[in-house]
Design a protein around this motif. Sequence first.
Motif, PDB file in Angstrom:
ATOM      1  N   TYR A 172       1.966   7.549  -7.570  1.00  0.00           N
ATOM      2  CA  TYR A 172       1.616   8.700  -6.732  1.00  0.00           C
ATOM      3  C   TYR A 172       2.199   9.995  -7.275  1.00  0.00           C
ATOM      4  CZ  TYR A 172       1.112  11.778  -2.728  1.00  0.00           C
ATOM      5  OH  TYR A 172       0.791  12.834  -1.925  1.00  0.00           O
ATOM      6  N   GLU A 206       3.571  16.184   2.638  1.00  0.00           N
ATOM      7  CA  GLU A 206       3.301  15.570   3.933  1.00  0.00           C
ATOM      8  C   GLU A 206       2.292  14.430   3.776  1.00  0.00           C
ATOM      9  OE1 GLU A 206       5.023  16.344   6.561  1.00  0.00           O
ATOM     10  OE2 GLU A 206       5.977  18.162   5.801  1.00  0.00           O
ATOM     11  N   ARG A 207       2.166  13.627   4.795  1.00  0.00           N
ATOM     12  CA  ARG A 207       1.275  12.454   4.776  1.00  0.00           C
ATOM     13  C   ARG A 207      -0.134  12.806   4.292  1.00  0.00           C
ATOM     14  NH1 ARG A 207       0.872   7.349   4.184  1.00  0.00           N
ATOM     15  NH2 ARG A 207       2.384   6.726   5.713  1.00  0.00           N
ATOM     16  N   ASP A 208      -0.650  13.996   4.695  1.00  0.00           N
ATOM     17  CA  ASP A 208      -2.013  14.398   4.328  1.00  0.00           C
ATOM     18  C   ASP A 208      -2.112  15.037   2.942  1.00  0.00           C
ATOM     19  OD1 ASP A 208      -0.873  16.892   4.748  1.00  0.00           O
ATOM     20  OD2 ASP A 208      -2.311  17.512   6.279  1.00  0.00           O
ATOM     21  N   PRO A 215      -3.471  12.484  -0.248  1.00  0.00           N
ATOM     22  CA  PRO A 215      -2.704  11.910   0.867  1.00  0.00           C
ATOM     23  C   PRO A 215      -1.777  10.794   0.353  1.00  0.00           C
ATOM     24  CG  PRO A 215      -5.005  12.140   1.472  1.00  0.00           C
ATOM     25  CD  PRO A 215      -4.912  12.439   0.002  1.00  0.00           C
ATOM     26  N   ILE A 216      -0.656  10.652   1.006  1.00  0.00           N
ATOM     27  CA  ILE A 216       0.284   9.590   0.647  1.00  0.00           C
ATOM     28  C   ILE A 216      -0.365   8.250   0.995  1.00  0.00           C
ATOM     29  CG2 ILE A 216       2.544   8.573   1.131  1.00  0.00           C
ATOM     30  CD1 ILE A 216       3.522  11.430   1.816  1.00  0.00           C
ATOM     31  N   PRO A 239      -1.100   4.634   2.309  1.00  0.00           N
ATOM     32  CA  PRO A 239      -0.492   3.891   3.411  1.00  0.00           C
ATOM     33  C   PRO A 239       0.518   2.843   2.941  1.00  0.00           C
ATOM     34  CG  PRO A 239      -2.862   4.042   3.711  1.00  0.00           C
ATOM     35  CD  PRO A 239      -2.559   4.599   2.365  1.00  0.00           C
ATOM     36  N   ASN A 248       4.327   3.535   2.989  1.00  0.00           N
ATOM     37  CA  ASN A 248       5.060   3.582   4.265  1.00  0.00           C
ATOM     38  C   ASN A 248       5.970   4.804   4.378  1.00  0.00           C
ATOM     39  OD1 ASN A 248       3.942   1.159   5.261  1.00  0.00           O
ATOM     40  ND2 ASN A 248       5.367  -0.012   4.009  1.00  0.00           N
ATOM     41  N   GLN A 249       5.447   5.959   3.999  1.00  0.00           N
ATOM     42  CA  GLN A 249       6.192   7.214   4.063  1.00  0.00           C
ATOM     43  C   GLN A 249       5.374   8.235   4.841  1.00  0.00           C
ATOM     44  OE1 GLN A 249       9.196   7.920   2.441  1.00  0.00           O
ATOM     45  NE2 GLN A 249       9.365   5.916   1.477  1.00  0.00           N
ATOM     46  N   GLU A 250       6.016   8.901   5.777  1.00  0.00           N
ATOM     47  CA  GLU A 250       5.351   9.985   6.487  1.00  0.00           C
ATOM     48  C   GLU A 250       5.342  11.249   5.637  1.00  0.00           C
ATOM     49  OE1 GLU A 250       3.586  10.192   9.378  1.00  0.00           O
ATOM     50  OE2 GLU A 250       3.719   8.023   9.170  1.00  0.00           O
ATOM     51  N   ARG A 251       6.357  11.379   4.813  1.00  0.00           N
ATOM     52  CA  ARG A 251       6.480  12.535   3.907  1.00  0.00           C
ATOM     53  C   ARG A 251       7.389  12.145   2.761  1.00  0.00           C
ATOM     54  NH1 ARG A 251       8.635  13.729   8.712  1.00  0.00           N
ATOM     55  NH2 ARG A 251       6.888  15.067   9.192  1.00  0.00           N
TER      56      ARG A 251
END
Length: 103
Positions: A9, A42-44, A77-78, A80, A83-86
């Motif tokens: 990522y 951020e997640r998005d 986007p991160i 899924p 498992n990280q929100e940010r």
Amino acid sequence: TQDPNLLPYTRPIKERIMKARYYPEDAPGGLKGITELGFTVERDGSVSQVKVLRSAGYQALDQAAIEALKRASPFWPIPPGLNQERLRLAGKFKYNMESRKKE
């Protein structure tokens, strides 16, 4: 060291930022320095909390690093599976006008 699970990522993020970086045209020639930025993805994929962690000593170089980050974002986007929100990341931007002329 960076978590190897994050590399698929974060590596493309680094590449994208490197393509967006530039030596500021309005800066006097010969300015050299390293700006270190901290930022959150951020997640998005959006970027927030951009901070200069270490200044190059010249506002023009620090601002160019911030602008490169803005130009490169948003990112993907991160996934899924991470498992990280940010993600809190940091990067160094090395500026050396002399080396740029040699390229």
